[in-house]
Design a protein around this motif. Structure first.
Motif, mmCIF file in Angstrom:
data_model
loop_
_atom_site.group_PDB
_atom_site.id
_atom_site.type_symbol
_atom_site.label_atom_id
_atom_site.label_comp_id
_atom_site.label_asym_id
_atom_site.label_seq_id
_atom_site.Cartn_x
_atom_site.Cartn_y
_atom_site.Cartn_z
ATOM 1 N N TYR A 1 0.821 -1.213 0.000
ATOM 2 C CA TYR A 1 0.000 0.000 0.000
ATOM 3 C C TYR A 1 0.855 1.263 0.000
ATOM 4 O O TYR A 1 0.624 2.173 -0.794
ATOM 5 N N VAL A 2 1.876 1.303 0.863
ATOM 6 C CA VAL A 2 2.684 2.524 0.948
ATOM 7 C C VAL A 2 3.535 2.704 -0.303
ATOM 8 O O VAL A 2 3.755 3.826 -0.754
ATOM 9 N N LEU A 3 3.975 1.604 -0.898
ATOM 10 C CA LEU A 3 4.720 1.728 -2.158
ATOM 11 C C LEU A 3 3.808 2.300 -3.238
ATOM 12 O O LEU A 3 4.217 3.163 -4.034
ATOM 13 N N SER A 4 2.560 1.858 -3.251
ATOM 14 C CA SER A 4 1.597 2.387 -4.211
ATOM 15 C C SER A 4 1.347 3.873 -3.950
ATOM 16 O O SER A 4 1.305 4.692 -4.878
ATOM 17 N N LEU A 5 1.232 4.224 -2.654
ATOM 18 C CA LEU A 5 1.069 5.635 -2.280
ATOM 19 C C LEU A 5 2.262 6.458 -2.776
ATOM 20 O O LEU A 5 2.103 7.530 -3.372
ATOM 21 N N TYR A 6 3.442 5.914 -2.554
ATOM 22 C CA TYR A 6 4.673 6.575 -3.006
ATOM 23 C C TYR A 6 4.643 6.776 -4.522
ATOM 24 O O TYR A 6 4.969 7.853 -5.021
ATOM 25 N N ASN A 7 4.237 5.738 -5.262
ATOM 26 C CA ASN A 7 4.172 5.845 -6.715
ATOM 27 C C ASN A 7 3.221 6.959 -7.154
ATOM 28 O O ASN A 7 3.540 7.738 -8.045
ATOM 29 N N HIS A 8 2.051 7.014 -6.528
ATOM 30 C CA HIS A 8 1.090 8.050 -6.902
ATOM 31 C C HIS A 8 1.681 9.434 -6.657
ATOM 32 O O HIS A 8 1.530 10.331 -7.482
ATOM 33 N N ALA A 9 2.370 9.599 -5.548
ATOM 34 C CA ALA A 9 2.890 10.926 -5.222
ATOM 35 C C ALA A 9 4.107 11.283 -6.065
ATOM 36 O O ALA A 9 4.191 12.385 -6.606
ATOM 37 N N PHE A 10 5.058 10.369 -6.198
ATOM 38 C CA PHE A 10 6.357 10.760 -6.732
ATOM 39 C C PHE A 10 6.679 10.203 -8.109
ATOM 40 O O PHE A 10 7.705 10.541 -8.677
ATOM 41 N N ARG A 11 5.816 9.349 -8.637
ATOM 42 C CA ARG A 11 6.019 8.914 -10.013
ATOM 43 C C ARG A 11 4.937 9.459 -10.934
ATOM 44 O O ARG A 11 5.204 9.866 -12.051
ATOM 45 N N TYR A 12 3.689 9.461 -10.448
ATOM 46 C CA TYR A 12 2.593 9.969 -11.287
ATOM 47 C C TYR A 12 2.226 11.399 -10.920
ATOM 48 O O TYR A 12 1.352 11.976 -11.550
ATOM 49 N N TYR A 13 2.836 11.939 -9.893
ATOM 50 C CA TYR A 13 2.559 13.309 -9.427
ATOM 51 C C TYR A 13 1.075 13.557 -9.187
ATOM 52 O O TYR A 13 0.524 14.558 -9.594
ATOM 53 N N GLU A 14 0.425 12.585 -8.515
ATOM 54 C CA GLU A 14 -0.969 12.777 -8.133
ATOM 55 C C GLU A 14 -1.023 13.023 -6.637
ATOM 56 O O GLU A 14 -1.320 12.127 -5.857
#
Lengths: 317, 285
Positions: free
Chosen positions: A272-285
């Motif tokens: 879950y936190v890796l997914s959260l990280y991806n949304h914030a810092f890879r997809y800039y959402e």
């Protein structure tokens, strides 16, 4: 002006002194906690409020945020086309927890029970078991990456070169197969926290009064009896403490997934936190990431509340 | 009689067997790591590895540090270590001072609103670090600390959890000692620094070591708060080596020894305090 004040000689005497002293106490108290208050407002309350606001917006950190109401939350829960990994990442985290929790509750208990008997070298073993806990997570990741390497890793070398073992197990590319990646990460996690759990169990065991065992012994109880009827019931608060703190900690698992698998293979270790990280810092959402933070917070609050409600706070429960 | 004695011996043997196997599983990987880091490349990437590598021609066991030289070419360890130490030392010392002051006030000084404030602080303990990740990042950006060392320092100069722990310890200090100091005319500050704080030294040492370890190990926060390599910490530098997906293990392994070893040594020095601290803390909690 006020007759009462003028007419009272006591006020200028010992009473005023006491009063002054009292106020000096107040001032000292506030001065001692002033840094905490400032810290708390700047790095806890305000940021939490900020991200709550942003969780109702669409925001890529470059343009201005636009208000979208509850849409982020609704989309995360229902729009599997836009956010396909929300539910899977929760499920993966849950699977990870279901794998790591039994290991990290039972094996340390067994070892703590052994260490609590009169074995020699208790301090040595305690120290040895604790070493992984103080090792940086990144160094642990590097170590395991090397040990699990399909070609040059120690694990596969051991399997290849040990008779009998090589009949029972086959060599694998452990972190590159969907079947094994998550279980291997769970075992690594349990390995890293084993020493800490042992110490907590030992503290719990040492707190059990000796008289209980002595009277059981007089009654002719064997060690299995005392374990089931004395040790385990008396350890209930310790077990629940480890269970609840473990749940809260494992819900936030990130480092090893990020470092070793990046969520793969086939998103099978996307926590879950890796997914959260991806949304914030890879997809800039950022808006979505803020919503995910609050969903995580709700999950953890529910665990904590259940803990207060159902977990025996004292042994007598 | 003979039978029960045999059984006792078998039991003992089994207990030690379990303990020794566990020791191998817990410590063995580190020993393997260090031993491997001292081998030459071709021996490191062997399909039939042995603990000690031997020279092909003479059959002698050898040790080489060339992996370390190469690791130092890849990562600027002096810079990484400097950054890590600056952050960890500042955070540890400020934490110890401010946490113990607040803990003392909550334990011993009477002032209006004290218990209410304490309860609010306790409630905040339920908010886990990861949840604060993005909020704190927004705050750090607002304050203009993004991508600076300050971003690694200011959000962690205090810890509510440790304030709580210090309060527990201060409650255990006998009040008569403070009263004696106050009769002699010492104010709250002097009483705190000269009388009470030295009495809770084990708590201070434990907390100091833990704060240091935590800052040294912290990975996720520096990962999101920093871009410039010049501010990278040891954990972050090593992390960048682990993730690239490369299998240059000789560099990776030597680097992780450089990062992990100081911490393990620190732990071995302070382990008595750490072990006692955890065990005492969990009993109180």
């Amino acid at each position: 002006m006020r007759p009462a004040a003028a007419a009272s000689p006591k006020r200028t005497g010992i009473f005023a002194l006491l009063k002054k002293e009292k106020y000096r106490e107040y001032i000292a108290g506030y001065l001692f906690i002033a840094p905490l208050i400032v810290y708390f407002i700047v790095f806890q309350i305000t940021p939490m409020a900020m991200s709550l606001l942003y969780s109702f917006t669409e925001w890529n950190m470059r343009t201005k945020p636009t208000f979208v109401g509850l849409r982020n939350y609704v989309d995360l829960f229902t729009n599997t086309l836009f956010y396909p990994m929300f539910w899977p990442s929760l499920w993966i985290t849950l699977k990870y927890i279901l794998m790591i929790t039994p290991i990290s509750l039972t094996i340390p208990l067994l070892l703590a029970l052994i260490l609590n008997t009169k074995v020699k070298g208790q301090a040595f073993f305690r120290t040895a078991f604790y070493i992984p806990v103080v090792t940086p997570g990144v160094a642990q990741a590097a170590l395991w990456k090397w040990i699990l390497d399909p070609k040059f890793g120690l694990l596969n070398a051991f399997i290849r070169n040990t008779p009998l073992i090589n009949r029972l197990f086959s060599t694998h590319s452990w972190l590159n197969e969907t079947r094994t990646a998550l279980p291997v990460l769970a075992v690594m996690g349990a390995w890293g926290g084993l020493g800490y759990n042992i110490l907590i169990y030992l503290a719990g065991l040492k707190a059990i009064p000796d008289e209980l065992y002595e009277s059981a012994y007089v009654d002719g109880a064997n060690s299995a009896n005392t374990l089931i009827h004395i040790t385990l019931p008396m350890l209930k608060p310790t077990i629940f403490f480890l269970l609840v703190t473990g749940l809260i900690g494992n819900f936030q698992v990130f480092d090893q997934m990020y470092l070793l698998t990046g969520g793969g293979p086939n998103d099978s270790t996307l926590s879950y936190v890796l997914s959260l990280y991806n949304h914030a810092f890879r997809y800039y959402e950022m808006g979505i990431a803020c919503s995910m933070s609050y969903i995580l917070l709700s999950i953890i609050l529910i665990i904590t509340l259940l803990n207060f409600k159902f977990v025996p706070q004292t042994i007598d429960d | 009689m003979g039978y029960s004695r045999v059984r006792r011996h078998v039991n003992r043997f089994l207990l030690y067997f379990v303990l020794i196997v566990t020791t191998v599983v817990m410590v063995g990987p580190f020993v393997w790591l260090v031993l491997s880091s001292l081998k030459e490349k071709q021996d490191m990437y062997s399909i039939h590895p042995t603990p000690f590598a031997r020279r092909k021609d003479t059959g002698r066991i050898y040790v080489t540090f060339e992996n370390y030289t190469e690791a130092f070419d890849f990562l600027d360890f002096p810079l990484l270590a400097k950054n890590t130490l600056i952050v960890a030392i500042i955070n540890t010392s400020v934490n110890l001072l401010l946490n113990s002051m607040a803990g003392y006030a909550f334990a011993r000084i009477n002032f209006p609103g004290r218990d209410k404030i304490f309860k609010i602080m306790l409630m905040s303990l339920m908010v886990p670090a990861t949840v604060l990740l993005i909020p704190n990042l927004l705050m750090v950006k607002t304050l203009g600390m993004y991508n600076t060392k300050s971003a690694l320092i200011f959000p962690f100069v205090m810890s509510v959890y440790n304030v709580f722990m210090m309060r527990q310890f201060f409650m255990g200090v006998p009040a008569s000692l403070e009263e004696a100091a106050r009769v002699d005319g010492a104010g709250r500050f002097r009483t705190f620094f000269q009388i009470v704080l030295p009495l809770v030294r084990p708590a201070v040492v434990t907390q100091g070591v833990f704060t240091f370890l935590w800052n040294y190990n912290n990975f996720l926060w520096p990962l999101v708060a920093l871009i410039d390599k010049k501010n990278y910490t040891l954990a972050l530098g090593l992390g960048s080596l682990v993730t690239v997906g490369n299998t240059r293990y000789h560099v990776l392994i030597a680097s992780s020894v450089v990062v992990a070893l100081p911490l393990i040594v620190l732990f071995l020095i302070f382990q008595r305090y750490i072990v006692e601290g955890i065990m005492a803390g969990s009993l109180k909690g």
